[in-house]
Design a protein around this motif. Structure first.
Motif, PDB file in Angstrom:
ATOM      1  N   LYS A 141      -6.058   8.716  10.660  1.00  0.00           N
ATOM      2  CA  LYS A 141      -6.995   9.644  11.435  1.00  0.00           C
ATOM      3  C   LYS A 141      -6.404   9.529  13.073  1.00  0.00           C
ATOM      4  CE  LYS A 141     -11.422  11.662  12.292  1.00  0.00           C
ATOM      5  NZ  LYS A 141     -12.784  11.940  11.832  1.00  0.00           N
ATOM      6  N   LEU A 142      -6.506   8.375  13.458  1.00  0.00           N
ATOM      7  CA  LEU A 142      -6.021   8.115  14.768  1.00  0.00           C
ATOM      8  C   LEU A 142      -4.775   8.818  15.281  1.00  0.00           C
ATOM      9  CD1 LEU A 142      -7.125   4.292  15.364  1.00  0.00           C
ATOM     10  CD2 LEU A 142      -8.429   6.405  16.045  1.00  0.00           C
ATOM     11  N   ARG A 143      -4.014   8.756  14.283  1.00  0.00           N
ATOM     12  CA  ARG A 143      -2.432   9.369  14.077  1.00  0.00           C
ATOM     13  C   ARG A 143      -2.749  10.513  14.657  1.00  0.00           C
ATOM     14  NH1 ARG A 143       2.297   8.347  16.080  1.00  0.00           N
ATOM     15  NH2 ARG A 143       1.141   9.527  17.623  1.00  0.00           N
ATOM     16  N   ASN A 144      -3.418  11.399  14.389  1.00  0.00           N
ATOM     17  CA  ASN A 144      -3.609  12.958  14.302  1.00  0.00           C
ATOM     18  C   ASN A 144      -4.314  13.198  15.869  1.00  0.00           C
ATOM     19  OD1 ASN A 144      -2.340  13.447  12.023  1.00  0.00           O
ATOM     20  ND2 ASN A 144      -4.547  13.210  10.901  1.00  0.00           N
ATOM     21  N   LEU A 145      -4.823  12.367  16.562  1.00  0.00           N
ATOM     22  CA  LEU A 145      -5.745  12.463  17.551  1.00  0.00           C
ATOM     23  C   LEU A 145      -4.873  12.271  19.138  1.00  0.00           C
ATOM     24  CD1 LEU A 145      -9.163  11.253  16.317  1.00  0.00           C
ATOM     25  CD2 LEU A 145      -8.256  13.799  16.692  1.00  0.00           C
ATOM     26  N   THR A 146      -3.470  11.681  18.904  1.00  0.00           N
ATOM     27  CA  THR A 146      -3.040  11.460  20.161  1.00  0.00           C
ATOM     28  C   THR A 146      -1.414  11.414  19.985  1.00  0.00           C
ATOM     29  OG1 THR A 146      -2.553   9.682  21.785  1.00  0.00           O
ATOM     30  CG2 THR A 146      -2.834   8.838  19.588  1.00  0.00           C
ATOM     31  N   ASN A 179       2.575   5.385  11.062  1.00  0.00           N
ATOM     32  CA  ASN A 179       2.277   6.160  11.869  1.00  0.00           C
ATOM     33  C   ASN A 179       2.229   5.472  13.377  1.00  0.00           C
ATOM     34  OD1 ASN A 179       0.638   7.759  10.135  1.00  0.00           O
ATOM     35  ND2 ASN A 179      -0.547   6.200   9.263  1.00  0.00           N
ATOM     36  N   ILE A 180       3.027   4.694  13.527  1.00  0.00           N
ATOM     37  CA  ILE A 180       2.965   3.866  14.860  1.00  0.00           C
ATOM     38  C   ILE A 180       4.095   4.267  15.813  1.00  0.00           C
ATOM     39  CG2 ILE A 180       2.694   1.378  15.952  1.00  0.00           C
ATOM     40  CD1 ILE A 180       0.324   2.392  14.188  1.00  0.00           C
TER      41      ILE A 180
END
Length: 311
Positions: A141-146, A179-180
């Motif tokens: 989810k974090l991947r989609n926010l930044t 994702n990183i």
């Protein structure tokens, strides 16, 4: 829900705060101190002018004094959840003979995808678990926010016995690496993430997963930086005294990201990270951070040494 008036954060650190009890021959009287990546990464970045926030969970035992201190140091806490009937994450850290032993005494609840606000806007997000508190779904989810997602995998490779003693296991799901953008690890944790015969092959495998930038810290031996296959040896910045290594790696990545989001040269970012870490080790726990001018001065010395070594 984020209540801060800041429309866009520079850095969001996601992971548990830690309440650390540090035992070391260098410390005359052991005492409890506030730690964890949200502390060290956030304040190191804030000292360099970044707007910082955290997403974390703590228990009812998390002191209001810690909250006041973090706010006084410019850390936005609108993403902090206090679970009154739970305990905060606590560690005992024992230093001796060049080694560190960790013992987990209690653990706050995991940070689930539902704990990540859809409204979060952040130039960079640093995922920094310390006790397996970030499920893969949360990191996804974090991947989609930044645009910039960094990871310190230490909490994903730690295993705990019945008494809380920590040992290194293996990264269970390598798909998380896809994702990183920026991967930061201590040297002694690297082989737990990717089993490989040597550092070049480890870097090759990490880049193949899609990681663009790799940072491996080696304490007083500096760090190794690899970006798109080009490798740099980053000098260590020398502290005036060496008191406690706790949090140095977290301060490194916080300072690195503060510079990186400004578009600075990648090796300069790493030298600033090295400088920030060198100030943290001068104090016990989170008692010492360099101010912006001090950090830049030490970083400049390291940057000049790096340039001279490449002539």
């Amino acid at each position: 829900m984020f209540l801060s008036c800041i429309e866009m954060f520079d850095l969001t650190t996601v992971g548990h705060f830690a309440i650390d009890f540090i035992i070391s021959p260098k410390i005359a009287r052991s005492e409890t101190t506030l730690g964890g990546p949200p502390t060290f990464s956030s304040i190191a970045a804030k000292k360099l002018g970044a707007d910082v926030t955290v997403i974390s969970k703590v228990g009812g035992d998390f002191s209001s004094e810690y909250i006041d201190w973090l706010i006084e140091n410019g850390v936005d806490l609108s993403g902090l959840k206090r679970v009154s009937d739970a305990l905060s994450t606590r560690f005992i850290l024992k230093y001796g003979k060049g080694k560190r032993r960790l013992q987990l005494r209690s653990r706050a609840p995991s940070i689930e995808p539902s704990d990540i606000p859809e409204s979060l806007e952040s130039r960079a997000i640093h995922a920094a678990p310390i006790a397996n508190e970030l499920p893969v779904e949360t990191i996804s989810k974090l991947r989609n926010l930044t645009e910039i997602l960094s990871l310190d995998p230490q909490g994903l490779v730690r295993e705990f016995d019945n008494e809380g003693n920590v040992k290194f296991g293996r990264l269970r799901d390598h798909q998380v690496l896809k994702n990183i953008d920026i991967f930061k690890s201590a040297m002694n944790e690297l082989n737990s993430v990717v089993e490989a015969a040597d550092i070049p092959f480890t870097f090759k495998k990490l880049h193949e997963y899609g990681v663009e930038t790799i940072i491996v810290t080696k304490g007083m031996n500096g760090s190794i930086l690899s970006q798109k296959g080009k490798v740099y040896a980053i000098p260590a910045c020398r502290p005036k005294v060496f008191a406690d290594a706790t949090g140095a790696g977290d301060a490194f990545i916080g300072a690195f990201l503060a510079e990186y989001i400004r578009g600075e040269d990648i090796t300069w970012c790493a030298c600033v990270g090295s400088a920030a870490a060198s100030f943290v080790v001068e104090g016990i726990g989170s008692s010492r951070f360099g101010e912006k001018r001090e950090v830049y001065e030490r970083a400049s010395e390291a940057f000049e040494r790096l340039k001279a070594s490449n002539l």
